[in-house]
Each structure stands twice: as structure tokens, then as C-alpha cells.
Design a protein around this motif. Sequence first.
Motif, PDB file in Angstrom:
ATOM      1  N   ALA A 111      46.123  12.823  25.894  1.00 58.30           N
ATOM      2  CA  ALA A 111      45.007  12.372  24.958  1.00 58.30           C
ATOM      3  C   ALA A 111      44.468  13.952  24.804  1.00 58.30           C
ATOM      4  CB  ALA A 111      43.857  12.087  25.407  1.00 58.30           C
ATOM      5  N   LYS A 112      44.646  14.503  24.882  1.00 59.56           N
ATOM      6  CA  LYS A 112      43.876  16.174  25.207  1.00 59.56           C
ATOM      7  C   LYS A 112      45.113  16.460  23.049  1.00 59.56           C
ATOM      8  CE  LYS A 112      41.522  18.599  28.674  1.00 59.56           C
ATOM      9  NZ  LYS A 112      41.258  19.051  29.348  1.00 59.56           N
ATOM     10  N   LYS A 113      46.784  16.259  23.416  1.00 58.35           N
ATOM     11  CA  LYS A 113      47.353  16.931  22.767  1.00 58.35           C
ATOM     12  C   LYS A 113      46.954  15.971  21.269  1.00 58.35           C
ATOM     13  CE  LYS A 113      51.281  18.329  25.128  1.00 58.35           C
ATOM     14  NZ  LYS A 113      52.873  18.036  25.705  1.00 58.35           N
ATOM     15  N   GLU A 114      46.367  14.594  21.624  1.00 54.97           N
ATOM     16  CA  GLU A 114      46.052  13.964  20.474  1.00 54.97           C
ATOM     17  C   GLU A 114      45.284  14.831  19.567  1.00 54.97           C
ATOM     18  OE1 GLU A 114      45.457   9.157  18.923  1.00 54.97           O
ATOM     19  OE2 GLU A 114      45.531   9.928  21.222  1.00 54.97           O
ATOM     20  N   LEU A 115      44.383  14.622  19.901  1.00 56.15           N
ATOM     21  CA  LEU A 115      42.904  15.353  19.565  1.00 56.15           C
ATOM     22  C   LEU A 115      43.347  16.521  18.665  1.00 56.15           C
ATOM     23  CD1 LEU A 115      39.783  15.195  19.545  1.00 56.15           C
ATOM     24  CD2 LEU A 115      39.437  16.495  21.335  1.00 56.15           C
ATOM     25  N   PHE A 116      43.691  17.940  19.324  1.00 58.13           N
ATOM     26  CA  PHE A 116      44.513  18.645  18.743  1.00 58.13           C
ATOM     27  C   PHE A 116      45.023  18.511  17.184  1.00 58.13           C
ATOM     28  CE2 PHE A 116      47.767  22.169  18.263  1.00 58.13           C
ATOM     29  CZ  PHE A 116      46.941  23.346  18.197  1.00 58.13           C
ATOM     30  N   ASN A 117      45.909  17.718  17.200  1.00 64.64           N
ATOM     31  CA  ASN A 117      46.771  16.986  16.507  1.00 64.64           C
ATOM     32  C   ASN A 117      46.066  16.273  15.489  1.00 64.64           C
ATOM     33  OD1 ASN A 117      48.928  17.767  17.254  1.00 64.64           O
ATOM     34  ND2 ASN A 117      49.612  16.180  18.176  1.00 64.64           N
ATOM     35  N   LEU A 118      45.048  15.882  15.714  1.00 66.29           N
ATOM     36  CA  LEU A 118      43.079  14.909  15.302  1.00 66.29           C
ATOM     37  C   LEU A 118      42.936  16.266  14.465  1.00 66.29           C
ATOM     38  CD1 LEU A 118      42.691  12.042  17.142  1.00 66.29           C
ATOM     39  CD2 LEU A 118      43.644  11.890  14.732  1.00 66.29           C
ATOM     40  N   ARG A 119      42.880  16.860  15.162  1.00 65.27           N
ATOM     41  CA  ARG A 119      41.687  18.274  14.709  1.00 65.27           C
ATOM     42  C   ARG A 119      42.230  19.138  13.411  1.00 65.27           C
ATOM     43  NH1 ARG A 119      38.841  20.565  20.019  1.00 65.27           N
ATOM     44  NH2 ARG A 119      37.277  18.883  19.499  1.00 65.27           N
ATOM     45  N   PHE A 120      43.896  18.848  14.170  1.00 69.47           N
ATOM     46  CA  PHE A 120      44.317  20.070  12.697  1.00 69.47           C
ATOM     47  C   PHE A 120      44.599  19.693  11.470  1.00 69.47           C
ATOM     48  CE2 PHE A 120      45.139  23.187  15.179  1.00 69.47           C
ATOM     49  CZ  PHE A 120      45.651  24.514  14.420  1.00 69.47           C
ATOM     50  N   GLN A 121      44.995  17.607  11.510  1.00 62.21           N
ATOM     51  CA  GLN A 121      45.105  16.987  10.607  1.00 62.21           C
ATOM     52  C   GLN A 121      43.418  16.730   9.331  1.00 62.21           C
ATOM     53  OE1 GLN A 121      46.412  13.000  11.475  1.00 62.21           O
ATOM     54  NE2 GLN A 121      48.617  13.884  12.761  1.00 62.21           N
ATOM     55  N   ASN A 122      42.820  16.868  10.160  1.00 62.94           N
ATOM     56  CA  ASN A 122      41.151  16.859   9.713  1.00 62.94           C
ATOM     57  C   ASN A 122      40.495  18.246   9.302  1.00 62.94           C
ATOM     58  OD1 ASN A 122      38.852  15.743   9.099  1.00 62.94           O
ATOM     59  ND2 ASN A 122      37.542  16.916  10.584  1.00 62.94           N
ATOM     60  N   ALA A 123      41.335  19.391   9.395  1.00 65.54           N
ATOM     61  CA  ALA A 123      41.192  20.301   8.928  1.00 65.54           C
ATOM     62  C   ALA A 123      41.931  20.952   7.722  1.00 65.54           C
ATOM     63  CB  ALA A 123      41.517  21.828   9.854  1.00 65.54           C
ATOM     64  N   THR A 124      43.140  20.260   7.873  1.00 60.91           N
ATOM     65  CA  THR A 124      43.948  20.344   6.723  1.00 60.91           C
ATOM     66  C   THR A 124      43.757  18.730   4.850  1.00 60.91           C
ATOM     67  OG1 THR A 124      45.590  19.184   7.456  1.00 60.91           O
ATOM     68  CG2 THR A 124      45.524  21.749   7.472  1.00 60.91           C
ATOM     69  N   ASN A 125      43.171  17.847   5.317  1.00 60.13           N
ATOM     70  CA  ASN A 125      42.718  16.777   5.154  1.00 60.13           C
ATOM     71  C   ASN A 125      43.369  15.863   5.121  1.00 60.13           C
ATOM     72  OD1 ASN A 125      39.229  18.032   4.396  1.00 60.13           O
ATOM     73  ND2 ASN A 125      40.608  19.062   2.255  1.00 60.13           N
ATOM     74  N   GLN A 126      44.161  15.876   5.229  1.00 65.86           N
ATOM     75  CA  GLN A 126      45.255  14.674   5.915  1.00 65.86           C
ATOM     76  C   GLN A 126      44.891  13.590   7.062  1.00 65.86           C
ATOM     77  OE1 GLN A 126      48.608  17.110   7.262  1.00 65.86           O
ATOM     78  NE2 GLN A 126      48.895  17.634   5.888  1.00 65.86           N
ATOM     79  N   LEU A 127      43.805  13.860   7.255  1.00 65.63           N
ATOM     80  CA  LEU A 127      43.278  12.652   8.496  1.00 65.63           C
ATOM     81  C   LEU A 127      42.511  11.351   7.628  1.00 65.63           C
ATOM     82  CD1 LEU A 127      43.280  11.652  11.535  1.00 65.63           C
ATOM     83  CD2 LEU A 127      40.814  12.695  11.762  1.00 65.63           C
ATOM     84  N   ASP A 128      43.294  10.281   8.183  1.00 69.92           N
ATOM     85  CA  ASP A 128      41.871   9.188   6.574  1.00 69.92           C
ATOM     86  C   ASP A 128      41.501   8.713   8.115  1.00 69.92           C
ATOM     87  OD1 ASP A 128      44.514   8.879   5.163  1.00 69.92           O
ATOM     88  OD2 ASP A 128      45.657   8.013   5.690  1.00 69.92           O
ATOM     89  N   ASN A 129      41.061   8.423   8.983  1.00 69.85           N
ATOM     90  CA  ASN A 129      40.680   7.980  10.186  1.00 69.85           C
ATOM     91  C   ASN A 129      39.700   8.475  10.965  1.00 69.85           C
ATOM     92  OD1 ASN A 129      38.989   6.002  11.568  1.00 69.85           O
ATOM     93  ND2 ASN A 129      40.864   5.140  12.481  1.00 69.85           N
ATOM     94  N   THR A 130      38.586   9.636  10.417  1.00 71.40           N
ATOM     95  CA  THR A 130      37.342  10.631  11.298  1.00 71.40           C
ATOM     96  C   THR A 130      36.966  10.194  12.168  1.00 71.40           C
ATOM     97  OG1 THR A 130      36.346  10.401   9.970  1.00 71.40           O
ATOM     98  CG2 THR A 130      37.686  11.881   9.040  1.00 71.40           C
ATOM     99  N   SER A 131      36.797   8.375  12.400  1.00 71.70           N
ATOM    100  CA  SER A 131      36.417   8.085  14.196  1.00 71.70           C
ATOM    101  C   SER A 131      37.382   7.759  14.908  1.00 71.70           C
ATOM    102  CB  SER A 131      35.594   6.920  13.433  1.00 71.70           C
ATOM    103  OG  SER A 131      36.889   5.820  13.204  1.00 71.70           O
ATOM    104  N   ARG A 132      39.231   8.410  14.031  1.00 74.25           N
ATOM    105  CA  ARG A 132      39.899   8.665  15.494  1.00 74.25           C
ATOM    106  C   ARG A 132      39.425   9.532  16.697  1.00 74.25           C
ATOM    107  NH1 ARG A 132      42.775   6.438  19.503  1.00 74.25           N
ATOM    108  NH2 ARG A 132      44.203   6.848  19.777  1.00 74.25           N
TER     109      ARG A 132
END
Length: 66
Positions: free
Chosen positions: A25-46
Motif C-alpha cells: 500500500a505504501k508503494k502504491e501511495l508513492f506511485n500515486l503521488r508521483f503520477q499526481n505530481a506529473t499530472n498523469q493521475l486521473d482519479n485523485t481520490s485514490r
Amino acid sequence: MKINKYVEDLKAKSAAELNEELVAAKKELFNLRFQNATNQLDNTSRIKEVRKNIARIQTVIAQKNA
């Protein structure tokens, strides 16, 4: 009711399994944060969902250790 089922599943797992799930879960959160920072994350509520799941896992671990 999905949350209650998730917590019940967590309570049924061993400490080692919980630690593995926590790391994942921590790895997933890390990846989600990077995707969010690079504007690649569509579902930010994740991000919020994963953070809450991490807290749930840590709570169950603390309950098992007490």
C-alpha cells in the motif's frame, strides 16, 4: 459495507501478511503521488483511499500487538 469487509479480511490475516500488505500500500501511495505530481493521475481520490487503507492496516497491526 465494503469497508467492514475489508477490515474483517485484514483481521483474519497474520502479522507477516499485514506487513506485506502495508508495504504494498505504501508503494502504491508513492506511485500515486508521483503520477499526481506529473499530472498523469486521473482519479485523485485514490490517494485518499490508499492513505485510509494504510491507516486501517496499521490499526489492525496495533490491535494484534496489544
